[in-house]
Design an enzyme around this catalytic site. Structure first.
Site, PDB file in Angstrom:
ATOM      1  N   ALA A  42       5.365  -1.588   2.932  1.00 53.24           N
ATOM      2  CA  ALA A  42       5.813  -2.979   3.065  1.00 53.24           C
ATOM      3  C   ALA A  42       5.580  -3.473   4.493  1.00 53.24           C
ATOM      4  CB  ALA A  42       7.289  -3.073   2.709  1.00 53.24           C
TER       5      ALA A  42
ATOM      6  N   HIS B 111     -10.373   4.533  -6.013  1.00 47.33           N
ATOM      7  CA  HIS B 111     -11.201   3.663  -5.166  1.00 47.33           C
ATOM      8  C   HIS B 111     -12.701   3.849  -5.447  1.00 47.33           C
ATOM      9  CE1 HIS B 111      -7.449   2.964  -3.305  1.00 47.33           C
ATOM     10  NE2 HIS B 111      -7.513   3.837  -2.322  1.00 47.33           N
TER      11      HIS B 111
ATOM     12  N   GLY C 233      10.298   0.187   3.775  1.00 44.32           N
ATOM     13  CA  GLY C 233       9.357   1.315   3.848  1.00 44.32           C
ATOM     14  C   GLY C 233       8.065   0.986   4.595  1.00 44.32           C
TER      15      GLY C 233
ATOM     16  N   LYS D  27     -16.052   5.941   7.660  1.00 40.43           N
ATOM     17  CA  LYS D  27     -16.792   4.850   7.026  1.00 40.43           C
ATOM     18  C   LYS D  27     -16.733   4.968   5.512  1.00 40.43           C
ATOM     19  CE  LYS D  27     -21.369   7.013   7.145  1.00 40.43           C
ATOM     20  NZ  LYS D  27     -22.700   7.019   7.703  1.00 40.43           N
TER      21      LYS D  27
ATOM     22  N   LEU E 277     -10.701  -2.966  -4.477  1.00 41.14           N
ATOM     23  CA  LEU E 277     -11.219  -4.130  -5.201  1.00 41.14           C
ATOM     24  C   LEU E 277     -10.988  -5.431  -4.432  1.00 41.14           C
ATOM     25  CD1 LEU E 277     -10.237  -3.231  -8.859  1.00 41.14           C
ATOM     26  CD2 LEU E 277     -12.490  -3.125  -7.793  1.00 41.14           C
TER      27      LEU E 277
HETATM   28  C1  BG6 Z   1      -5.301   4.878   0.440  1.00 33.59           C
HETATM   29  C2  BG6 Z   1      -5.186   6.368   0.516  1.00 33.59           C
HETATM   30  O1  BG6 Z   1      -5.279   4.463  -0.899  1.00 33.59           O
HETATM   31  O2  BG6 Z   1      -6.527   4.466   1.041  1.00 33.59           O
HETATM   32  C3  BG6 Z   1      -5.281   6.834   1.950  1.00 33.59           C
HETATM   33  O3  BG6 Z   1      -3.942   6.767  -0.036  1.00 33.59           O
HETATM   34  C4  BG6 Z   1      -6.510   6.292   2.627  1.00 33.59           C
HETATM   35  O4  BG6 Z   1      -5.297   8.257   2.001  1.00 33.59           O
HETATM   36  C5  BG6 Z   1      -6.621   4.795   2.420  1.00 33.59           C
HETATM   37  O5  BG6 Z   1      -6.421   6.582   4.007  1.00 33.59           O
HETATM   38  C6  BG6 Z   1      -7.955   4.266   2.909  1.00 33.59           C
HETATM   39  O6  BG6 Z   1      -7.971   2.873   2.852  1.00 33.59           O
HETATM   40  P1  BG6 Z   1      -8.975   2.049   3.769  1.00 33.59           P
HETATM   41  O7  BG6 Z   1      -8.801   0.643   3.322  1.00 33.59           O
HETATM   42  O8  BG6 Z   1      -8.543   2.307   5.187  1.00 33.59           O
HETATM   43  O9  BG6 Z   1     -10.334   2.592   3.519  1.00 33.59           O
END
Ligand code: BG6
Length: 517
Positions: free
Chosen positions: A43, A273, A40, A365, A213
């Protein structure tokens, strides 16, 4: 076919001192890493490249490690290797070898096992392959380690975990399982999933990834807050007016509409997040740096968050979102949201924590913006320039800068807005910041759960957002529309102003790497 008896005892309570941690990574027992869902996207794009980087930097030793990809697709070992080869980039650590040789060496440690996720036969076969590897490395009795990475949709977590538990548990060392969000869609479904997994594995065996994290500047938050005398007396409601935690992307849900439309931006970004970042910004000092002490404090602050008020929420959807063929035509799913959280405790009473996330906006950002209160009895009219702000730029151009009012250089006694700037690319030249996944996989191998989400944390996070998500899903709160490539809905800026955020006009921070002499 009977299942095997296994000892659920984990053994490794997370090592805390650097020496111990080093020891636990370099401990030389055979390590089998199994990537489930190997064919997938996750991965291919994240898991294998992270493993490759760890290998390239010497954290995965060829004499110990073997990586098994498992998925339903019929593939040969070479078939899997060909699929992932293009995603493996060298250049991270000095090497005497040609990049293609390093990639080939790594790929020689990767094998493929095909089977379905609910097939006893498939997992028995997988166990057989792992056991053969263990025998070849450490004989029939020696110690071994087994790490299962579920790069899979959560709908199959329960069955896959059951199969691992029944057929693939390690008899002579630890077994750990990495899972990634979405962990359910709301409190009930998340708890149901936690219960299912909790019956199969102990909490010490489950590593719930929130990749934020693993980001460098997120990991720096505890250090900056608790290792600097400067911040200790300032970090409270007496000095801080408001805190913003912002995530912006300049692209839409392109290609992921099916998943996204079911979840929306609050479940995709904010509930996990941004909320994790909020915990690290707002929690009390932990008793020590052990993972349990840190996570205890995170849970406490989450439990102090008050129910979200409808007037503290703006949700939006970018124009054209429903034209995506994988999205439902009458979707109310937010692609943007601003949610103000309020923490009911002695430190933060009255300080709004503004969590804002959006797709298809005018920039990409992620940052934290801590805005201080106005100077009382101001004799310089500092406040006209804007307030002091401490900004932590998570990405891109990692930095921390403190916006200050200073004297404008020159003969006049006038003031201007400037900054104390710690820009990583300038200050730490030549240091490569590791990818979040690299760090988190390494932590799992080391048995350090500090940067993983504990079950009670997850529950507390869903408790905060589930009522709001229900209102959105029932259509009681409607998404307003915003233009692709804009700042998001105007209503969100109005909400920010209403809760006290003061935008600084005429000041722009330019990362030093973009400054011209
Ligand atoms: C993922 C989300 O967890 O984090 C995505 O499912 C998002 O929608 C991504 O684009 C963003 O991660 P980063 O590390 O690019 O800020």
């Amino acid at each position: 076919m009977g299942s095997r008896t296994v000892d659920l005892e984990e053994g490794s309570k997370s090592a805390s001192s650097p020496d111990q941690r080093l020891k636990s990574t370099s401990e030389s027992s055979c390590l089998s890493i199994v990537v489930l869902g190997a064919s997938g996207d996750l991965a291919k794009k994240k898991t294998f490249p992270a493993l490759f980087n760890l290998y390239h930097q010497g954290f995965l030793q060829p004499k110990d490690v073997y990586i098994f990809g498992y998925a339903r697709t019929q593939l040969s070992d070479d078939g899997l290797r060909d699929r992932i080869r293009g995603y493996l980039k060298t250049g991270k650590a000095d090497s005497e070898k040609e990049p293609s040789e390093v990639v080939s060496d790594f790929l020689s440690l990767v094998a493929y096992v095909s089977g379905s996720y609910d097939s006893e036969e498939g997992f028995i076969n997988l166990d057989k392959k792992i056991t053969e590897h263990e025998h070849s490395k450490s004989g029939s009795e020696g110690p071994s380690r087994r790490l299962f990475y579920l790069a899979l949709p959560p709908s199959v977590y329960p069955i896959v975990c059951k199969m691992i538990r029944n057929y693939c548990m390690n008899q002579r060392g630890w077994t750990r399982v990495i899972v990634e969000k979405p962990f359910g869609k709301d409190l009930d479904s998340s708890e149901a999933l936690s219960n299912q997994l909790g019956k199969l594995f102990t909490e010490e065996q489950i590593y719930r990834i929130d990749h934020y994290l693993g980001k460098e500047l997120v990991q720096n938050l505890l250090v900056v807050r608790f290792a600097n005398r400067l911040f200790l007396p300032l970090w409270n409601r007496d000095n801080i007016d408001n805190v913003q935690i912002v995530f912006r992307e300049d692209f839409g849900v392109d290609g992921r509409g099916g998943y996204f439309d079911e979840y929306g931006i609050i479940r995709d970004i904010i509930q996990n997040h941004l909320l994790q970042v909020l915990c690290l910004i707002s929690m009390e000092k932990p008793v020590s740096l052990t993972p349990e002490h840190i996570r205890d404090e995170k849970v406490k602050v989450l439990q102090s968050v008050l129910p979200i008020r409808p007037e503290d929420v703006v949700i939006g959807q970018y124009e054209g979102y429903t034209e995506d063929p994988t999205v439902s035509k009458d979707s109310n799913t937010p692609t943007f949201a601003t949610v103000v959280l309020r923490i009911h405790n002695e430190r933060w009473e009255g300080v709004p924590f503004i969590l804002k996330a959006g797709k298809a906006l005018n920039s990409r950002k992620a940052e934290i913006r801590v805005q201080f209160k106005d100077v009382p009895g101001d004799i310089f009219r500092c406040n006209k320039h804007g307030r002091n702000e401490f900004v932590i730029r998570l990405q891109p151009s990692e930095a921390m800068y403190m916006k200050l009012t200073v004297k404008q250089p020159g003969l006049e006694m006038s003031t201007t807005q400037s900054e104390l700037d710690l820009s990583y690319r300038q200050r730490y030249q030549g240091i490569v910041i590791p990818e979040a996944y690299e760090r988190l996989i390494l932590d799992t191998i080391r048995g350090d759960q500090q940067h993983f989400v504990r079950r009670d944390e997850l529950k507390a996070a869903w408790e905060i957002f589930t009522p709001l998500l229900n209102d959105i899903d029932n259509g009681e709160i409607k998404s307003c529309t915003y233009k692709r490539g804009s700042r998001g809905p105007e209503e969100a800026d109005k909400l920010l102003a209403r809760v006290g955020y003061e935008q600084t006009h005429g000041y722009v921070w330019i990362p030093p790497s973009l400054q011209v002499d």
